[in-house]
Design a protein around this motif. Sequence first.
Motif, PDB file in Angstrom:
ATOM      1  N   LEU A 110       0.831  -1.194   0.000  1.00  0.00           N
ATOM      2  CA  LEU A 110       0.000   0.000   0.000  1.00  0.00           C
ATOM      3  C   LEU A 110       0.874   1.256   0.000  1.00  0.00           C
ATOM      4  CD1 LEU A 110      -2.576  -1.107   2.733  1.00  0.00           C
ATOM      5  CD2 LEU A 110      -2.946  -1.033   0.250  1.00  0.00           C
ATOM      6  N   PRO A 111       0.547   2.249  -0.828  1.00  0.00           N
ATOM      7  CA  PRO A 111       1.258   3.532  -0.736  1.00  0.00           C
ATOM      8  C   PRO A 111       1.028   4.147   0.642  1.00  0.00           C
ATOM      9  CG  PRO A 111      -0.164   3.436  -2.693  1.00  0.00           C
ATOM     10  CD  PRO A 111      -0.526   2.258  -1.839  1.00  0.00           C
ATOM     11  N   VAL A 112       2.038   4.839   1.148  1.00  0.00           N
ATOM     12  CA  VAL A 112       1.960   5.371   2.515  1.00  0.00           C
ATOM     13  C   VAL A 112       2.417   6.823   2.540  1.00  0.00           C
ATOM     14  CG1 VAL A 112       2.879   5.196   4.859  1.00  0.00           C
ATOM     15  CG2 VAL A 112       2.280   3.133   3.621  1.00  0.00           C
ATOM     16  N   LEU A 113       1.668   7.638   3.270  1.00  0.00           N
ATOM     17  CA  LEU A 113       2.138   8.958   3.683  1.00  0.00           C
ATOM     18  C   LEU A 113       2.283   8.869   5.200  1.00  0.00           C
ATOM     19  CD1 LEU A 113       0.726  12.433   2.581  1.00  0.00           C
ATOM     20  CD2 LEU A 113       1.645  11.984   4.855  1.00  0.00           C
ATOM     21  N   TRP A 114       3.525   8.779   5.655  1.00  0.00           N
ATOM     22  CA  TRP A 114       3.796   8.550   7.084  1.00  0.00           C
ATOM     23  C   TRP A 114       4.209   9.860   7.731  1.00  0.00           C
ATOM     24  CZ3 TRP A 114       3.772   3.394   9.038  1.00  0.00           C
ATOM     25  CH2 TRP A 114       4.041   3.295  10.421  1.00  0.00           C
TER      26      TRP A 114
END
Length: 277
Positions: free
Chosen positions: A61-65
């Motif tokens: 999954l793409p992540v913006l952390w």
Amino acid sequence: MIRPCVPAKLSRPRLFNITNRNVVFALLDEKQTNYPVIWISGSPGSGKTALVSSYTLERNLPVLWYLLDSGDNDIAAFFGYLAQASGEAAEDAHPALQTLIPEDLQDLANFSRRFFRSLFARLPANTVVVLDNYHTIDPASVFHEVIQQAVQELPHGIHLQVISRAAPPPRFARLVASNLLGQIDETDLYLTAEEICLIAHKSGLALDEVTLQLLQNQSEGWVTGLMLMLEQIKQSGASNPSASIDNHLVSGYFSSEVFDPAPQAMREFMIRTALLP
């Protein structure tokens, strides 16, 4: 062109020798299907951050952390860092997100809605936005209202996962009541006997049933407690592994993670109430 390094604050944590927790992954799958927001809470060392990081990797999954800290009580700084993070996560080139100026504070809710609407439109489908260490935010901060505006703007296919040592604050009760926020708590994070056995094996330790049972009883499913005790066994090289287990490392962990960072008044309170008459 060489891209600048992304600061740790905006980077998914790196994992080393992590065992995928498939049972909890399945629970995350279920929650993510039914709720736009998942709140994951548990004590220090219960494996919250490792769980979310390994889950997003395993599910590709793409992540913006975003790793929160007390500095994010400055809401302008939060929006600035979030804009930087979105530039790393966006699929294509987009105009820069709007910068918060003093005039926007007069109608922060309206600015927040416009900001998050633009932010989410930049992200690939199925992106997970992670807010880690939410417990570091001041309970009285306007930050909580901003996040509620973000939840209202979440489009289908973008998910928010919050990691905290505490349950959702009372002002999030409306999100819970509206079935917008699902929860995974510490009891969901406890290691099972099968997971303890698998982790010990992956650590290169062949332990007998007595030692495995002792590890399960003493760790009570707490991830960091188990890892510290396994490390003790590895370092001791004792012929009787269970004899090498003590609580010194565990006490040191709690001291560094909970006691030392606490305000002086709280430390005094914990000392005075540790052994009641």
